[in-house]
Design a protein around this motif. Structure first.
Motif: not given
Length: 85
Positions: A10-23, A58-71
């Motif tokens: 439930e977000g935009t392509t830009n939301d996804y790309m920000e997360m993708f580029n950060a990882t 490890e990356v997929m289950s990181s705290d940052e990724m879990k927070a993004w998934d939940e958000r």
């Protein structure tokens, strides 16, 4: 191993790309090639060649990724791919 991840969120392509580029930098440790396709806002398909499944996990289950998934209420469907001749 080649995998495909279908992410619905439930977000935009830009939301996804920000997360993708950060990882992206972390992913260089376990990805040799990838392709990213935008299906629509809130749905992305990513294919990757994974060289280390433990590092990917490890990356997929990181705290940052879990927070993004939940958000963004993200659901990832992961498929294993085999090339057909």
């Amino acid at each position: 191993m080649n995998i495909c991840i279908v992410s619905t969120f439930e977000g935009t392509t830009n939301d996804y790309m920000e997360m993708f580029n950060a990882t992206k930098e972390k992913a260089q440790d376990f990805i040799t090639d990838y392709n990213l396709g935008i299906v629509r806002e809130g749905k992305v398909i990513l294919t990757m060649n994974i060289t280390d499944m433990n590092k990917m996990q490890e990356v997929m289950s990181s705290d940052e990724m879990k927070a993004w998934d939940e958000r963004f209420n993200c659901i990832d469907e992961i498929y294993s791919l085999d090339k057909m001749n």
